[in-house]
Design a protein around this motif. Structure first.
Motif, short mmCIF file in Angstrom:
data_model
loop_
_atom_site.label_atom_id
_atom_site.label_comp_id
_atom_site.label_asym_id
_atom_site.label_seq_id
_atom_site.Cartn_x
_atom_site.Cartn_y
_atom_site.Cartn_z
N LEU A 199 0.11 9.43 2.75
CA LEU A 199 -0.86 9.14 3.68
C LEU A 199 -2.54 9.03 3.19
O LEU A 199 -3.34 8.37 3.34
N ARG A 200 -2.53 10.14 2.48
CA ARG A 200 -3.94 10.36 1.56
C ARG A 200 -4.30 9.11 0.55
O ARG A 200 -5.10 8.59 0.55
N ALA A 201 -2.95 8.76 -0.11
CA ALA A 201 -3.15 7.72 -1.23
C ALA A 201 -3.65 6.38 -0.69
O ALA A 201 -4.39 5.66 -0.96
N MET A 202 -3.27 6.09 0.69
CA MET A 202 -3.55 4.86 1.48
C MET A 202 -5.16 4.92 1.94
O MET A 202 -5.58 3.83 1.91
N ALA A 248 0.82 -1.20 0.06
CA ALA A 248 0.06 0.07 -0.14
C ALA A 248 0.84 1.26 0.10
O ALA A 248 0.42 2.31 -0.34
N TRP A 249 2.14 1.25 0.35
CA TRP A 249 3.18 2.28 0.48
C TRP A 249 4.35 1.86 0.37
O TRP A 249 5.13 1.09 0.99
N ARG A 250 5.13 2.62 -0.57
CA ARG A 250 6.63 2.01 -1.01
C ARG A 250 7.49 3.44 -0.76
O ARG A 250 6.98 4.51 -1.23
N ASP A 251 8.91 2.98 -0.57
CA ASP A 251 9.57 4.26 -0.61
C ASP A 251 10.20 4.37 -2.14
O ASP A 251 9.97 3.75 -2.96
N ARG A 252 11.26 5.25 -2.12
CA ARG A 252 11.93 5.33 -3.58
C ARG A 252 12.49 4.09 -4.21
O ARG A 252 12.57 4.00 -5.34
N SER A 253 13.10 3.44 -3.27
CA SER A 253 13.66 2.15 -3.50
C SER A 253 12.86 1.08 -4.01
O SER A 253 13.16 -0.16 -4.37
N GLY A 254 11.64 1.34 -3.64
CA GLY A 254 10.75 0.08 -3.71
C GLY A 254 10.42 -0.75 -2.46
O GLY A 254 9.55 -1.57 -2.47
N ALA A 255 10.98 -0.52 -1.32
CA ALA A 255 10.70 -1.22 -0.21
C ALA A 255 9.24 -1.08 0.36
O ALA A 255 8.84 0.19 0.37
N VAL A 256 8.48 -2.12 0.87
CA VAL A 256 7.44 -1.66 1.38
C VAL A 256 7.26 -1.32 2.82
O VAL A 256 7.87 -1.62 3.73
N LEU A 257 6.41 0.00 2.87
CA LEU A 257 6.39 0.70 4.23
C LEU A 257 4.97 0.43 4.63
O LEU A 257 4.82 0.75 5.93
N ALA A 258 4.07 -0.09 4.17
CA ALA A 258 2.79 -0.41 4.56
C ALA A 258 2.21 -1.31 3.52
O ALA A 258 2.15 -1.44 2.40
#
Length: 396
Positions: free
Chosen positions: A333-336, A289-299
């Motif tokens: 946060l809005r995108a999630m 549902a949320w990734r950082d710039r490197s593609g790691a999953v944050l949520a």
């Protein structure tokens, strides 16, 4: 067509045929010999052989027929393959009906709307029932394919752009004549507004330092509304969220309370703490549902009831989650909490012609017992009429 018996043992009731035969033998007219004195002087002759005689043949045959019908009714007869082979023409919503009417008249075919219940197309009608646009066309075509007999020829008239499809191309059990005519496709539902209200925030005392980052993001949340700005719904875990909140952010470790899970089950989006436990029954297949710039999953998240459950993969601290201090955190946060976009349902009709290969549905056989019940009732009435009519004579 083929006739079958679901309960052949019911034919054992045919043994009851002995009953009317015995009744007619026992109640036949009796002939008693009467001795006359002069007969003693006649020359002796052999006595004629005694023969079985049935009287009142119509009544006997009718009683035997009645018992045969009863035995057949007990055997539960069914008739398969009795469906008619008249062609069908289905008219989709938005298609011009003139060509379909001409084809139905030329081939003596059933002309029906591609709508729930498949109502007939009335003369002069140019629009289907209102409920036709509420049910996807792909679902209606699959239902019609399952309802029609395998030998029935099916033609479908569709507009150039067909709405009401799904992600899978249609696959039916029969070859369908796909006729594309002029017309307007039904309009897809409106896309949800991108400006959504902020979620509620609930946290426990030990998550107070982490909650400040979410508090700042919710304070900067812009719904795009021209009305007065309503403060974000932020409180401790013991306070129920407002009814107008778009979901919930739950910052508390351990098991998630049932009240929070009920919100997701009823259609809300719930974001959980990184140390919160997934509820039982949630599978391991989760989407990012949320990734950082490197593609790691944050949520990551899963569907839960009619809503979604999301969970952070890192604690809400800048050391583990630097994105908290970046300007794009509010947008992330809005995108999630954005509703999932609807699946595309509009396509060119020429690219969506149904393919064959689906397993044909087995149509239930026609039950003949209602017709047999009518025949039994008529035979019983006729038997009573003949029996009472014959009672004045010599028959049984």
């Amino acid at each position: 067509m083929s006739l079958a018996l679901l309960l052949p043992l019911g034919l054992a009731a045919l043994a009851a045929w002995l009953l009317p035969l015995l009744i007619h033998l026992a109640r036949r007219s009796e002939q008693r010999p009467t001795d006359f004195a002069a007969l003693r002087w006649l020359r002796h002759r052999p006595k004629p052989r005694h023969r079985l005689r049935f009287e009142d043949w119509p009544l006997l045959l009718l009683r035997l027929l009645l018992l045969a019908l009863l035995a057949l009714w007990l055997a539960r007869p069914v008739l398969s393959g009795a469906e008619g082979d008249r062609p069908w023409i289905a008219l989709a919503a938005g298609a011009e009906p003139s060509a379909a009417r001409a084809a139905a008249a030329a081939h003596d075919a059933e002309l029906r709307w591609l709508a729930p219940g498949f109502p007939a197309v009335a003369d002069g009608a140019s629009a289907p029932p209102a409920e036709a646009r509420a049910v996807p066309a792909g679902s209606l075509l699959r239902e019609l394919d399952a309802l029609l007999p395998a030998q029935t020829r099916l033609t479908v008239f569709v507009p150039e752009r067909l709405h009401g499809l799904d992600a899978q191309r249609l696959q039916l059990s029969r070859r369908v004549e796909w006729e594309i005519v002029a017309g307007n496709a039904s309009q897809p539902p409106a896309t949800p507004d991108a400006t959504v209200p902020p979620p509620a925030l609930r946290y426990v005392a030990e998550r107070t330092p982490d909650a400040r980052y979410i508090r700042a993001a919710l304070s900067a949340w812009d719904t795009g509304s021209a009305g007065p700005h309503r403060p974000a719904d932020i409180a401790t875990a013991s306070t129920p969220p407002r009814s107008d909140a778009n979901g919930l952010i739950w910052l508390a470790p351990g098991a998630v309370p049932a009240a929070v899970l009920d919100k997701a089950r009823n259609g809300a989006i719930v974001l959980l703490d990184a140390q919160a436990q997934w509820p039982g029954g949630v599978g391991t297949r989760r989407t990012a549902a949320w990734r950082d710039r490197s593609g790691a999953v944050l949520a990551e998240g899963v569907h839960y009831g009619r809503g979604r459950l999301l969970r952070l993969t890192r604690p809400l601290a800048p050391a583990q989650l630097p994105e908290l201090l970046e300007p794009g955190f509010v947008a992330a946060l809005r995108a999630m909490f954005q509703p999932l976009p609807p699946a595309p349902a509009l396509a060119l009709a020429r690219d969506m012609a149904p393919r064959t290969g689906a397993v044909a549905a087995a149509l239930p056989p026609q039950d003949l017992r209602p017709w047999l019940a009518v025949a039994i009732a008529l035979a019983a009435l006729l038997e009573r009429w003949l029996a009472t009519r014959a009672r004045g004579g010599s028959g049984p």
